[in-house]
Motif scaffolding. Structure first.
Motif, PDB file in Angstrom:
ATOM      1  N   LYS A   8       0.811  -1.220   0.000  1.00  0.00           N
ATOM      2  CA  LYS A   8       0.000   0.000   0.000  1.00  0.00           C
ATOM      3  C   LYS A   8       0.838   1.261   0.000  1.00  0.00           C
ATOM      4  CE  LYS A   8      -4.122  -1.556  -0.251  1.00  0.00           C
ATOM      5  NZ  LYS A   8      -4.948  -1.211  -1.403  1.00  0.00           N
ATOM      6  N   SER A   9       1.997   1.246   0.632  1.00  0.00           N
ATOM      7  CA  SER A   9       2.837   2.440   0.624  1.00  0.00           C
ATOM      8  C   SER A   9       3.365   2.719  -0.782  1.00  0.00           C
ATOM      9  CB  SER A   9       3.986   2.306   1.612  1.00  0.00           C
ATOM     10  OG  SER A   9       4.805   1.217   1.261  1.00  0.00           O
ATOM     11  N   ALA A  10       3.685   1.664  -1.518  1.00  0.00           N
ATOM     12  CA  ALA A  10       4.152   1.843  -2.896  1.00  0.00           C
ATOM     13  C   ALA A  10       3.003   2.242  -3.813  1.00  0.00           C
ATOM     14  CB  ALA A  10       4.793   0.555  -3.394  1.00  0.00           C
ATOM     15  N   ALA A  11       1.809   1.727  -3.554  1.00  0.00           N
ATOM     16  CA  ALA A  11       0.656   2.050  -4.394  1.00  0.00           C
ATOM     17  C   ALA A  11       0.293   3.525  -4.303  1.00  0.00           C
ATOM     18  CB  ALA A  11      -0.533   1.190  -3.987  1.00  0.00           C
ATOM     19  N   LYS A  12       0.553   4.150  -3.157  1.00  0.00           N
ATOM     20  CA  LYS A  12       0.272   5.572  -2.996  1.00  0.00           C
ATOM     21  C   LYS A  12       1.315   6.439  -3.686  1.00  0.00           C
ATOM     22  CE  LYS A  12      -1.910   4.585   1.362  1.00  0.00           C
ATOM     23  NZ  LYS A  12      -1.741   4.510   2.806  1.00  0.00           N
ATOM     24  N   ARG A  13       2.493   5.895  -3.931  1.00  0.00           N
ATOM     25  CA  ARG A  13       3.580   6.683  -4.510  1.00  0.00           C
ATOM     26  C   ARG A  13       3.650   6.609  -6.031  1.00  0.00           C
ATOM     27  NH1 ARG A  13       5.357   5.197   0.493  1.00  0.00           N
ATOM     28  NH2 ARG A  13       6.690   6.657   1.575  1.00  0.00           N
ATOM     29  N   PHE A  14       3.161   5.538  -6.622  1.00  0.00           N
ATOM     30  CA  PHE A  14       3.301   5.342  -8.062  1.00  0.00           C
ATOM     31  C   PHE A  14       1.950   5.302  -8.758  1.00  0.00           C
ATOM     32  CE2 PHE A  14       6.847   2.867  -6.115  1.00  0.00           C
ATOM     33  CZ  PHE A  14       7.851   3.755  -6.441  1.00  0.00           C
ATOM     34  N   THR A  15       1.884   5.883  -9.958  1.00  0.00           N
ATOM     35  CA  THR A  15       0.698   5.805 -10.806  1.00  0.00           C
ATOM     36  C   THR A  15       1.154   5.492 -12.217  1.00  0.00           C
ATOM     37  OG1 THR A  15       0.777   8.185 -11.219  1.00  0.00           O
ATOM     38  CG2 THR A  15      -0.694   7.429  -9.474  1.00  0.00           C
ATOM     39  N   SER A  53      15.419   0.186 -15.026  1.00  0.00           N
ATOM     40  CA  SER A  53      16.164  -0.658 -14.094  1.00  0.00           C
ATOM     41  C   SER A  53      15.393  -0.927 -12.802  1.00  0.00           C
ATOM     42  CB  SER A  53      17.510  -0.019 -13.771  1.00  0.00           C
ATOM     43  OG  SER A  53      17.308   1.244 -13.177  1.00  0.00           O
ATOM     44  N   THR A  54      14.560   0.001 -12.357  1.00  0.00           N
ATOM     45  CA  THR A  54      13.810  -0.189 -11.118  1.00  0.00           C
ATOM     46  C   THR A  54      12.357  -0.565 -11.363  1.00  0.00           C
ATOM     47  OG1 THR A  54      13.398   2.169 -11.053  1.00  0.00           O
ATOM     48  CG2 THR A  54      15.217   1.355  -9.725  1.00  0.00           C
ATOM     49  N   LEU A  55      11.956  -0.672 -12.610  1.00  0.00           N
ATOM     50  CA  LEU A  55      10.568  -0.967 -12.940  1.00  0.00           C
ATOM     51  C   LEU A  55      10.149  -2.366 -12.485  1.00  0.00           C
ATOM     52  CD1 LEU A  55       8.319   0.563 -14.334  1.00  0.00           C
ATOM     53  CD2 LEU A  55       8.932  -0.545 -16.449  1.00  0.00           C
ATOM     54  N   LYS A  56      11.078  -3.319 -12.522  1.00  0.00           N
ATOM     55  CA  LYS A  56      10.759  -4.692 -12.148  1.00  0.00           C
ATOM     56  C   LYS A  56      10.376  -4.793 -10.670  1.00  0.00           C
ATOM     57  CE  LYS A  56      12.636  -9.344 -12.465  1.00  0.00           C
ATOM     58  NZ  LYS A  56      13.809 -10.151 -12.787  1.00  0.00           N
ATOM     59  N   SER A  57      11.088  -4.071  -9.813  1.00  0.00           N
ATOM     60  CA  SER A  57      10.777  -4.114  -8.388  1.00  0.00           C
ATOM     61  C   SER A  57       9.460  -3.422  -8.081  1.00  0.00           C
ATOM     62  CB  SER A  57      11.907  -3.489  -7.573  1.00  0.00           C
ATOM     63  OG  SER A  57      12.124  -2.167  -7.990  1.00  0.00           O
ATOM     64  N   VAL A  58       9.117  -2.373  -8.833  1.00  0.00           N
ATOM     65  CA  VAL A  58       7.830  -1.694  -8.636  1.00  0.00           C
ATOM     66  C   VAL A  58       6.693  -2.592  -9.083  1.00  0.00           C
ATOM     67  CG1 VAL A  58       6.441   0.293  -9.338  1.00  0.00           C
ATOM     68  CG2 VAL A  58       8.836   0.593  -8.807  1.00  0.00           C
ATOM     69  N   LYS A  59       6.882  -3.332 -10.148  1.00  0.00           N
ATOM     70  CA  LYS A  59       5.857  -4.272 -10.619  1.00  0.00           C
ATOM     71  C   LYS A  59       5.572  -5.348  -9.579  1.00  0.00           C
ATOM     72  CE  LYS A  59       6.196  -4.016 -15.622  1.00  0.00           C
ATOM     73  NZ  LYS A  59       6.477  -4.734 -16.856  1.00  0.00           N
ATOM     74  N   ARG A  60       6.601  -5.763  -8.855  1.00  0.00           N
ATOM     75  CA  ARG A  60       6.426  -6.764  -7.812  1.00  0.00           C
ATOM     76  C   ARG A  60       5.661  -6.186  -6.617  1.00  0.00           C
ATOM     77  NH1 ARG A  60      11.725  -8.131  -6.610  1.00  0.00           N
ATOM     78  NH2 ARG A  60      11.880  -9.115  -8.627  1.00  0.00           N
ATOM     79  N   LEU A  61       5.916  -4.919  -6.294  1.00  0.00           N
ATOM     80  CA  LEU A  61       5.240  -4.284  -5.152  1.00  0.00           C
ATOM     81  C   LEU A  61       3.787  -3.941  -5.459  1.00  0.00           C
ATOM     82  CD1 LEU A  61       8.033  -1.821  -4.002  1.00  0.00           C
ATOM     83  CD2 LEU A  61       7.195  -3.791  -2.733  1.00  0.00           C
ATOM     84  N   VAL A  62       3.523  -3.475  -6.684  1.00  0.00           N
ATOM     85  CA  VAL A  62       2.179  -3.020  -7.049  1.00  0.00           C
ATOM     86  C   VAL A  62       1.735  -3.755  -8.309  1.00  0.00           C
ATOM     87  CG1 VAL A  62       0.733  -0.997  -7.354  1.00  0.00           C
ATOM     88  CG2 VAL A  62       2.905  -0.762  -6.202  1.00  0.00           C
ATOM     89  N   PRO A  63       1.278  -4.997  -8.194  1.00  0.00           N
ATOM     90  CA  PRO A  63       0.891  -5.748  -9.390  1.00  0.00           C
ATOM     91  C   PRO A  63      -0.429  -5.282 -10.003  1.00  0.00           C
ATOM     92  CG  PRO A  63       0.506  -7.057  -7.437  1.00  0.00           C
ATOM     93  CD  PRO A  63       1.182  -5.811  -6.992  1.00  0.00           C
ATOM     94  N   THR A  64      -1.212  -4.498  -9.254  1.00  0.00           N
ATOM     95  CA  THR A  64      -2.544  -4.110  -9.750  1.00  0.00           C
ATOM     96  C   THR A  64      -2.495  -2.982 -10.752  1.00  0.00           C
ATOM     97  OG1 THR A  64      -2.792  -2.656  -7.845  1.00  0.00           O
ATOM     98  CG2 THR A  64      -3.713  -4.874  -7.669  1.00  0.00           C
TER      99      THR A  64
END
Length: 66
Positions: A8-15, A53-64
């Protein structure tokens, strides 16, 4: 297989943008602003897209959002 849980913390930071890129806010714009010049503070207000380079880790945190 268990349900996917969104961080949830990552979902609030990324769109996501309309083209599918991930948008984020810049860091270093919250405090100790007196030593930063006006041009730098203006640039920090603008959002930017994530690099590949960091997109893969964001995809893991926010799969929705993908």
């Amino acid at each position: 297989m268990p349900k996917l849980k969104t961080n949830k913390s990552a979902a609030k930071r990324f769109t996501t943008t309309g083209t599918g890129k991930v948008k984020r806010n810049r860091s270093n714009s919250q405090h100790i602003l007196t030593k930063k010049n006006a041009k730098r503070k203006r640039r920090l207000r603008q959002s930017t897209t994530m690099d590949k380079s960091t997109l893969k880790s964001v995809k893991r945190l926010v799969p929705t959002i993908f």
